[in-house]
Design an enzyme around this catalytic site. Structure first.
Site, PDB file in Angstrom:
ATOM      1  N   GLY A   1      14.650   2.706  12.807  1.00 55.08           N
ATOM      2  CA  GLY A   1      13.653   1.687  13.089  1.00 55.08           C
ATOM      3  C   GLY A   1      12.638   2.107  14.127  1.00 55.08           C
TER       4      GLY A   1
ATOM      5  N   ASP B   1      30.133   4.179  19.563  1.00 54.77           N
ATOM      6  CA  ASP B   1      29.412   5.451  19.691  1.00 54.77           C
ATOM      7  C   ASP B   1      29.059   5.699  21.153  1.00 54.77           C
ATOM      8  OD1 ASP B   1      27.916   7.741  19.247  1.00 54.77           O
ATOM      9  OD2 ASP B   1      26.116   6.636  18.657  1.00 54.77           O
TER      10      ASP B   1
ATOM     11  N   GLY C   1      15.749   6.884  14.022  1.00 55.89           N
ATOM     12  CA  GLY C   1      16.169   7.145  12.653  1.00 55.89           C
ATOM     13  C   GLY C   1      16.123   5.930  11.762  1.00 55.89           C
TER      14      GLY C   1
END
Length: 647
Positions: free
Chosen positions: A25, A141, A23
């Site tokens: 790179g 995350d 998303g």
């Protein structure tokens, strides 16, 4: 050749071919540095992100690089220019962790991995988190995609540029998250922008990954609803601390899904750690740390046991029986034994007839009869001198009658007076010593009850723990093993015949088992719904059945029909190939299964004579000990019965 860039240390590098795109790179090969890859961002990145990457690259040490694809140098289009990307270690030969803990993925890609490997991966995952936390950073995350695992069980964390980094007291936030890995206290946030994550938040995701690894990929908050409001969404169940495997799950309105691995697979202490990680107390900062998980998982490793039935069955030493065999007996298979070619009779000195003759030669222990109370003589203990007996009261009554008759003869006119006096005397003598005798009777009855109970308990022990009973029970088990051993050739033939009869069905199942739900586009079934299906053991098209899908909360008739129709569309692509109906591996698997069972039966039967002799010796020894106690108890019982006869 590709574009030339400058590293933060002034080295020029040339980009090679593109390896992947995400998303934010793209990742490229770096021909001059084969152990590294370059990640370039699509657009300009702000000053805060540049500072974050510069700090990470300048603080990369061996500990971090051992467990993470950590930025090693920043990349620039010109010396001292803005950061546009970074160099990081190249991660090869590793799969996302969900390919390891998912039973369906493991069957297809790594069928040789047993539970001990999953335990090692869990330990290494905890060690990776511990290293990150020790450096003062937070993953943030946590999800099944940013933990990569190799065949050596080593774990590497990826997407490190998204981690929450503390740099010189400045916090660079992690602004993304996966909902079904988000802890309860952070559920429902519209964004993670500006939210400071803690190691305790990471510890929720870590515990979840460890749970996935040890318990067949099941989600700890996905279960069988016990109340209407439960099970509508995984996120709401996490937020409400509805841990499906909790000891107080009934109060939380949820129970484990059907056919799940029981929590007793791990020791109680580890079960307590999971409970703490997934319930209210853990949310206040008390979840087990990565360091504590490393220690707990390390403590399991030395005691791991191997099952005699399958080389793929490994389990913790606190269990007395193989849990995987128990589950396979119900048709639930987590680990497939690929088997090796088995040649009947090779290198085998076992002769059933000789072994059974040795078993038959062992004599059962003799039966021991308890002593007969009626044959034990005992002299009753007289009443204490202070308590008048019933005979003394009778003598007084006789005396009163004689005196009354004499007085009536001497003074006949006063008969009325003597009659009243006689009545009063008679009544008063009736109660002489009555209360004392009743109290003594109760005392002796209590002694008798205790003596009788002690005697009967010992008699029951003599019958149940000694004599031929237990011996014959063990011998019958050996007889059953003998009959099974004799039937093994017929069992092998039946299994091989079954391969022919089920060839098309098995080939279709293998085809469907390679089609994963998580990779499919199914209307109305997004990531959360797919996670719920996984927690009910539904991972591939082969797992889809109407009743199984319908049992998952949130899948009504309409959505279940959609999933079942998707399976049917997969089935229509299947073409049976008769040439591949039965492979050498199929035949070897059957023979290996029969061969393994043969070895188990031979071991059991060979140990039979020694086992029966042990039963005999233990029974005889135990009988002697009980007999001595029983003789004393019988004497006490007989004496107590005799003592009761005088009150």
């Amino acid at each position: 050749m590709g574009k030339t860039l400058i590293t933060s240390t002034g080295k020029p590098i040339q980009l090679g071919r593109e390896l992947g795109k995400g998303g934010e790179g793209t990742v490229f090969e770096v021909p001059g540095f084969p152990k590294q890859v370059a990640k370039l961002y699509k657009g300009k990145i702000d000053q805060a992100k540049q500072a974050k990457l510069a700090f990470m690259a300048s603080h990369a040490d061996d500990a971090l690089l051992n467990y993470a694809a950590w930025p090693q140098e920043t990349l620039h289009e010109s010396p001292a220019g803005p950061v546009i990307g970074f160099l990081m270690p190249k991660v090869t030969g590793r799969d996302p962790i969900h390919n390891i803990y998912s039973p369906a993925h493991r069957r297809q890609e790594r069928p040789n991995l047993a539970w001990d490997f999953l335990l090692f991966v869990a330990r290494n995952t905890a060690a990776a988190f511990e290293t990150l936390h020790t450096h003062g950073h937070v993953l943030g995350d946590v999800n099944q995609g940013n933990v990569m695992v190799g065949s050596d069980s080593k774990v590497v964390l990826i997407d490190c540029d998204s981690f929450q980094i503390t740099a010189n007291k400045a916090v660079h936030f992690c602004e993304v998250g996966v909902s079904h890995f988000t802890p309860p206290e952070l559920q429902g946030l519209s964004t993670f922008r500006g939210v400071t994550r803690s190691a305790n938040h990471d510890n929720f995701g870590l515990a979840l990954l460890i749970f996935h690894l040890l318990f067949g990929g099941r989600h700890p908050f996905s279960g069988k609803p016990l109340r209407n409001e439960v099970g509508e969404a995984l996120e709401s169940d996490i937020k409400a601390f509805r841990y499906a495997y909790a000891v107080d799950g009934q109060n939380r309105g949820i129970a484990p899904p059907p056919n799940t691995i029981p929590m007793n697979l791990v020791p109680d202490s580890m079960g307590t750690m999971f409970h703490l990680a997934f319930t209210e107390r853990g949310a206040t900062g008390n979840r087990p740390t990565a360091h504590q998980w490393v220690a707990a998982l390390d403590s399991l490793r030395p005691g791991l046991r191997k099952c005699g039935m399958s080389s793929m069955h490994r389990f913790p030493g606190h269990l007395s029986q193989c849990p995987w065999c128990a589950m396979e007996s119900k048709g639930i298979v987590y680990f497939i034994d690929l088997g090796t070619a088995y040649v009947p009779g090779s290198d085998n000195t076992f002769i059933l007839a000789k072994v059974w003759a040795l078993i038959e030669a062992v004599q059962p222990p003799p039966s021991v009869a308890p002593p007969n109370i009626a044959n034990i003589s005992a002299s009753p203990q007289p009443l204490p001198a202070s308590i008048p007996g019933e005979g003394q009261a009778h003598a007084w009554k006789v005396a009163i009658v004689i005196i009354s008759i004499v007085m009536f003869v001497i003074f006949p006119d006063a008969w009325f007076v003597w009659a009243i006096a006689a009545w009063i005397g008679w009544a008063s003598t009736s109660n002489i010593g009555a209360s004392e005798r009743e109290e003594e009777r109760r005392r002796r009855q209590a002694i008798l009850d205790r003596a009788q109970k002690e005697y009967e308990n010992l008699v029951n022990r003599l019958r149940n723990e000694t004599g031929p009973g237990e011996f014959q029970k063990k011998k019958q088990e050996l007889a059953n093993c003998r009959e099974e051993y004799k039937s093994l050739p017929a069992m092998e033939k039946a299994e091989l015949d079954k391969l022919h009869a089920t060839a098309e069905q098995r080939q279709k199942h293998q085809f469907l088992d390679k089609i994963f739900i998580e990779d499919a586009t199914i209307s109305g079934v997004g990531p959360t719904k797919k996670a719920a299906l996984r927690s009910f053991g539904i991972e591939t098209a082969a797992d889809v059945e109407w009743n199984k899908v319908r049992a998952v909360k949130g899948f009504g008739d309409v959505l279940t029909r959609v999933v079942v129709d998707w399976r049917k569309s997969c089935e229509r692509r299947f073409v049976f190939n008769p040439r591949l109906a039965i492979s050498a591996a199929d035949v070897n698997s059957v023979r290996a299964k029969i061969g393994m069972r043969k070895k188990v039966l031979e071991t059991t039967l060979s140990a039979g004579p020694a086992e029966l002799n042990r039963f005999r010796l233990e029974s005889t020894s135990k009988a002697k000990a009980i007999e001595a106690q029983l003789a004393q108890a019988a004497t006490k019982y007989a004496q107590a019965k005799a003592d009761m006869s005088v009150v």
